[in-house]
Structures are given as structure tokens and as C-alpha cells.
Design an enzyme around this catalytic site. Structure first.
Site, mmCIF file in Angstrom:
data_model
loop_
_atom_site.group_PDB
_atom_site.id
_atom_site.type_symbol
_atom_site.label_atom_id
_atom_site.label_comp_id
_atom_site.label_asym_id
_atom_site.label_seq_id
_atom_site.Cartn_x
_atom_site.Cartn_y
_atom_site.Cartn_z
ATOM 1 N N GLU A 29 0.798 -1.238 0.000
ATOM 2 C CA GLU A 29 0.000 0.000 0.000
ATOM 3 C C GLU A 29 0.825 1.280 0.000
ATOM 4 O O GLU A 29 0.314 2.349 0.336
ATOM 5 C CB GLU A 29 -0.983 0.030 1.187
ATOM 6 C CG GLU A 29 -2.099 -0.980 1.053
ATOM 7 C CD GLU A 29 -3.090 -0.913 2.204
ATOM 8 O OE1 GLU A 29 -3.951 -0.037 2.173
ATOM 9 O OE2 GLU A 29 -2.975 -1.746 3.116
ATOM 10 N N THR A 70 0.090 2.555 -8.155
ATOM 11 C CA THR A 70 -0.540 3.833 -8.504
ATOM 12 C C THR A 70 0.457 4.685 -9.289
ATOM 13 O O THR A 70 0.097 5.352 -10.262
ATOM 14 C CB THR A 70 -0.983 4.570 -7.210
ATOM 15 O OG1 THR A 70 -1.692 3.641 -6.397
ATOM 16 C CG2 THR A 70 -1.848 5.758 -7.520
ATOM 17 N N ARG A 80 -7.776 0.139 -5.042
ATOM 18 C CA ARG A 80 -6.836 -0.639 -4.240
ATOM 19 C C ARG A 80 -6.921 -2.113 -4.622
ATOM 20 O O ARG A 80 -7.951 -2.768 -4.398
ATOM 21 C CB ARG A 80 -7.136 -0.457 -2.746
ATOM 22 C CG ARG A 80 -6.391 -1.438 -1.852
ATOM 23 C CD ARG A 80 -4.883 -1.257 -1.967
ATOM 24 N NE ARG A 80 -4.171 -2.314 -1.242
ATOM 25 C CZ ARG A 80 -2.982 -2.786 -1.613
ATOM 26 N NH1 ARG A 80 -2.374 -2.320 -2.694
ATOM 27 N NH2 ARG A 80 -2.388 -3.708 -0.914
ATOM 28 N N ASP A 89 7.124 -3.237 -11.294
ATOM 29 C CA ASP A 89 6.286 -3.109 -10.097
ATOM 30 C C ASP A 89 6.111 -4.490 -9.466
ATOM 31 O O ASP A 89 5.848 -5.465 -10.163
ATOM 32 C CB ASP A 89 4.909 -2.556 -10.520
ATOM 33 C CG ASP A 89 3.936 -2.431 -9.362
ATOM 34 O OD1 ASP A 89 4.395 -2.226 -8.222
ATOM 35 O OD2 ASP A 89 2.720 -2.514 -9.603
ATOM 36 N N GLN A 146 3.763 -6.592 0.172
ATOM 37 C CA GLN A 146 3.515 -7.259 1.448
ATOM 38 C C GLN A 146 4.604 -8.299 1.690
ATOM 39 O O GLN A 146 5.253 -8.762 0.758
ATOM 40 C CB GLN A 146 2.121 -7.884 1.427
ATOM 41 C CG GLN A 146 1.075 -6.791 1.321
ATOM 42 C CD GLN A 146 -0.268 -7.170 1.905
ATOM 43 O OE1 GLN A 146 -0.511 -8.312 2.264
ATOM 44 N NE2 GLN A 146 -1.147 -6.202 1.988
HETATM 45 N N1 LIG Z 1 -4.695 9.731 -1.014
HETATM 46 C C1 LIG Z 1 -3.699 9.036 -1.552
HETATM 47 N N2 LIG Z 1 -3.890 7.735 -1.857
HETATM 48 C C2 LIG Z 1 -2.862 7.076 -2.413
HETATM 49 C C3 LIG Z 1 -1.615 7.680 -2.704
HETATM 50 N N3 LIG Z 1 -0.803 6.745 -3.270
HETATM 51 C C4 LIG Z 1 -1.536 5.623 -3.354
HETATM 52 N N4 LIG Z 1 -2.764 5.807 -2.835
HETATM 53 C C5 LIG Z 1 -3.840 4.802 -2.684
HETATM 54 O O1 LIG Z 1 -3.344 3.813 -1.799
HETATM 55 C C6 LIG Z 1 -3.805 2.516 -2.161
HETATM 56 C C7 LIG Z 1 -2.621 1.582 -2.314
HETATM 57 O O2 LIG Z 1 -1.852 1.956 -3.427
HETATM 58 P P1 LIG Z 1 -1.127 0.868 -4.364
HETATM 59 O O3 LIG Z 1 -0.522 1.618 -5.499
HETATM 60 O O4 LIG Z 1 -2.049 -0.250 -4.647
HETATM 61 O O5 LIG Z 1 0.029 0.351 -3.370
HETATM 62 P P2 LIG Z 1 1.174 -0.704 -3.701
HETATM 63 O O6 LIG Z 1 2.450 -0.163 -3.163
HETATM 64 O O7 LIG Z 1 1.160 -1.068 -5.137
HETATM 65 O O8 LIG Z 1 0.707 -1.938 -2.797
HETATM 66 P P3 LIG Z 1 1.078 -3.512 -3.008
HETATM 67 O O9 LIG Z 1 0.711 -3.884 -4.392
HETATM 68 O O10 LIG Z 1 0.268 -4.241 -1.966
HETATM 69 O O11 LIG Z 1 2.539 -3.630 -2.724
HETATM 70 C C8 LIG Z 1 -4.620 2.732 -3.462
HETATM 71 O O12 LIG Z 1 -5.982 2.780 -3.128
HETATM 72 C C9 LIG Z 1 -4.164 4.075 -3.978
HETATM 73 O O13 LIG Z 1 -5.184 4.761 -4.660
HETATM 74 C C10 LIG Z 1 -1.421 9.044 -2.347
HETATM 75 O O14 LIG Z 1 -0.357 9.651 -2.514
HETATM 76 N N5 LIG Z 1 -2.510 9.679 -1.778
HETATM 77 MG MG LIG Z 2 0.833 -2.806 -6.112
#
Ligand SMILES: Nc1nc2c(ncn2[C@@H]2O[C@H](COP(=O)(O)OP(=O)(O)OP(=O)(O)O)[C@@H](O)[C@H]2O)c(=O)[nH]1
Ligand SMILES: [Mg+2]
Length: 371
Positions: A48, A53, A181, A207, A211
Site C-alpha cells: 500500500e 498507482t 486498491r 512493479d 507485502q
Molecule cells: N490519497 C492518496 N492515496 C494514495 C496515494 N498513493 C496511493 N494511494 C492509494 O493507496 C492505495 C494503495 O496503493 P497501491 O498503489 O495499490 O500500493 P502498492 O504499493 O502497489 O501496494 P502492493 O501492491 O500491496 O505492494 C490505493 O488505493 C491508492 O489509490 C497518495 O499519494 N494519496
Molecule cells: Mg501494487
């Protein structure tokens, strides 16, 4: 006569061999050229943090609006958004501590029974009630305690847009897509081109899932990384890991970053640190104190309670002062780390940050490795 035929056969074979060799040489040269024109960027960070993103932003920024997403991808995104909505609603309902008013319970139970995949169409018929219940004090109170039960960061965004999202003709916008998400479980590559020092260069951005169970796969992508971008969700200083409810998320992120900085694979890579989710940190410092979770903050030279600038510069300080087992700084004279404060859901912010990454780090990589 026999010798003549024999010589002709040998000549033919030699000719074919030469042609095959030339073809292989040409292909090798092409591969080398592609390789030399390609910069590999690896995105790492805990779950997360915002890695996927950020990749979505690269697609939005580096492709034309009509080519960014296929019809199939948009349909997939629509389903993911509706899944996110059902999951968030159910988390809020299950974790509420205050009873709902009489008359609400029946409808609330119907929402709790929705299946994330099968019942997406039912969101439309429940939309008026969803708006009502979302605005009710019982759920708003639960929402304020969201760090205790891992509510996705995008819950409020989607619930506020329930009318549009539940509509039959709903097609997700880029902003909707950036808020989805979905936990990453595989290794994904995105390739695009940028102009650097007047030349077109290929970028391969990788990417992975963040986790703990996914971190085991990271080693497979460590080869030939020219730029490692480590993302940390800066707002998570008061939250615990989904996979280990005893572990503080920011602490975990610093430990993972420290391990990577000690890793021999990255000795020659450039490193960027993105302290992400700065918008959520800005909100959070107004009601949650960083010093309650990181007492060292009180001794920090720029300490100021309830202050975003002070909090983010302390978080950055924690990353920049990591040490090895002998107490030697891992960042400093021998290795510098470029750091940025980012909001991965804000396209303008990521455009600016990526422009800075291009003109500082990528230009340097080209000068050193690819000339
Ligand atoms: N408000 C806000 N939300 C964010 C930001 N960056 C990411 N998100 C939200 O946080 C959530 C997790 O983001 P991901 O990009 O899925 O995170 P990740 O690092 O890829 O996570 P994993 O795949 O589990 O490793 C998503 O719902 C995004 O929309 C940010 O800077 N601001
Ligand atoms: Mg991811």
C-alpha cells in the site's frame, strides 16, 4: 568430378554459415543497442505504499488519452472499484461501535450480505441508503477510527461518488482508476519512452507486491537496476501492518529500506526515496501526533507539533540516517539518495516529480552508463 561437387557443397555450407553468423551478429548488435538504450527502474516499498498507482500515472502521462486503457481494462477497473466499495462498506459496518437508528438495520444487513463479485449490480438499488448511512454519525465515527481495522485509503473517495459508480453506464475516469486498491501479487513490467539529452530512451519500470509474502519475489528483479525508487506511505506512522498487527508500518518501511541499502546488488544503482501520500499525512498530523509513535521526534531540531513540514522532514531524517551494524551511515558521502514528497494519486504532482527525476537522476545515468 566428385571433388568438384564436394567443393561446391562445402562452399555452399560455408556461405550459409557466414549468412547465419551475420544474422546472429546483427541481432546481437540490435539487442545490445536496445539494452544500452534501456533504463531499468525498479519500484519497491511495503504494501500500500503506492507503487502500482505510480505505474498507472506513468501510463497516464506517457500515452495519449484514447490509448491509455483498453475497453477490457476499463471494464476490469469498473469491477475493481465496485469491489472496493462493497469491501469498504462492509468493513465500516462490521467495525462500528454505535448502533444504527431503527429502520437502518434491515438495509444494513442487506449490504453486509452483498457478494463482492456477484452483487455489484445491486449497488445501484442500494445507492440512496448507502449515501444516507455513509453520512450517518455511526459510520463517520467508525471512519475516524479507520487505522484500527485497515480500511482502504480510497474508501471515502468511492463512497462519495456512489451515484456515479453504481450507474449502469459507469466508465471509470483516470482519477477513479488511481484510487483503486488491488494488492499486487506478481511482477509487472511497464515499458515506455522518454526523451533524454535529445535522444529517445526506453524505460522499463518494474512493479512488485510489497507485502511480506511478496517481498520474497523481489530478488528476481534485482538484476541490472539503474534506478531504485523506494516508496513509503508517509501517513502510516500510527498504523500497524496488515500481515503483522504488532508491527508499526513506518518502522517496517525503514527496516526494509535499510536492508536494501545494505544489499550488494544496489551498490551501483541510483536511489530515490518517495515519501508518498503526503496529502493524507497533511490531514493526519492535525489529529494524530507523530511523537506518540516516534518519541525521538520531540528532540528533532525542527520539531513542531501538529505540523506537516516538521513531520515529513523528521520522517525523511529517519530514512536518511540509517546505519549498518557497525554504526556507519549507509547514506552520505559514498551514496546519495534523492528524496521527494509525493502524492501518487495527483497527476500534476507526479508529472513534476518525474520531470525532476528525469533531469537529475536519469540524465546522470545516461552520462555514466549509456553513452
Ligand atoms: N490519497 C492518496 N492515496 C494514495 C496515494 N498513493 C496511493 N494511494 C492509494 O493507496 C492505495 C494503495 O496503493 P497501491 O498503489 O495499490 O500500493 P502498492 O504499493 O502497489 O501496494 P502492493 O501492491 O500491496 O505492494 C490505493 O488505493 C491508492 O489509490 C497518495 O499519494 N494519496
Ligand atoms: Mg501494487
Amino acid at each position: 568430378m566428385f571433388a568438384k561437387v564436394w567443393r561446391a557443397m562445402i562452399r555452399k555450407e560455408l556461405n550459409e554459415l557466414r549468412q547465419r553468423n551475420e544474422k546472429i551478429e546483427r541481432e546481437l548488435k540490435k539487442d545490445e543497442q536496445i539494452l544500452h538504450n534501456t533504463i531499468k527502474i525498479l519500484l519497491l516499498g511495503c504494501g500500500e505504499a503506492g507503487k502500482s498507482t505510480f505505474i498507472k500515472q506513468m501510463k497516464i502521462i506517457h500515452s495519449s488519452a484514447e490509448d491509455t486503457w483498453s475497453k477490457e481494462q476499463l471494464e476490469n477497473f469498473r469491477d475493481q472499484i465496485r469491489r472496493n466499495v462493497i469491501c469498504s462498506l462492509q468493513l465500516l459496518l462490521r467495525n462500528k461501535t454505535r448502533d444504527l437508528p431503527i429502520g437502518f438495520e434491515n438495509n444494513a444487513r442487506k449490504l453486509e450480505d452483498l457478494d463482492e463479485d456477484r452483487d455489484q449490480d445491486k449497488l445501484h438499488q442500494h445507492r440512496v441508503f448507502i449515501k444516507e448511512i455513509w453520512q450517518h454519525q455511526a459510520l463517520q465515527e467508525t471512519f475516524r477510527r479507520r487505522k484500527d481495522f485497515h480500511l482502504p485509503d480510497s474508501a471515502a473517495y468511492f463512497l462519495q461518488n456512489i451515484d456515479r459508480i453504481s450507474g449502469q453506464d459507469f466508465v471509470p475516469t483516470n482519477q477513479d482508476i488511481l484510487n483503486i486498491r488491488v494488492m499486487t501479487t506478481d511482477i509487472h513490467k511497464y515499458e515506455f519512452q522518454v526523451k533524454l539529452r535529445g535522444n529517445i530512451k526506453n524505460i522499463t519500470m518494474v512493479d512488485v507486491g510489497g507485502q511480506r509474502s511478496e517481498q520474497r519475489k523481489w530478488l528476481h528483479c534485482f538484476d541490472d537496476v539503474q534506478l531504485l525508487i523506494f516508496l513509503c506511505a508517509s501517513n502510516e506512522f500510527d498504523q500497524k501492518l496488515l500481515e503483522d498487527s504488532a508491527k508499526n508500518r513506518l518502522e517496517e518501511s525503514i527496516e526494509v529500506f535499510t536492508k536494501l541499502m545494505k544489499h550488494p546488488w544496489f551498490k551501483k544503482s541510483s536511489i530515490a526515496l518517495f515519501l508518498n501520500k503526503k496529502d493524507l499525512l497533511q490531514e493526519k498530523v492535525k489529529y494524530s501526533q507523530l511523537e506518540d509513535f516516534f518519541p525521538g521526534f520531540r528532540e528533532f531540531k525542527n520539531y513542531k507539533p501538529y505540523d506537516y513540514d516538521s513531520a515529513i522532514s523528521y520522517i525523511q531524517h529517519l530514512f536518511m540516517t540509517i546505519e549498518d551494524e557497525q554504526g556507519k551511515p549507509l547514506i552520505g558521502t559514498e551514496r546519495s539518495v534523492y528524496s521527494h514528497h509525493t502524492c501518487a494519486t495527483d497527476t500534476d504532482n507526479i508529472k513534476t516529480v518525474f520531470q525532476q527525476v528525469k533531469s537529475s537522476i536519469l540524465e546522470k545515468i545516461i552520462r555514466i552508463h549509456l553513452l
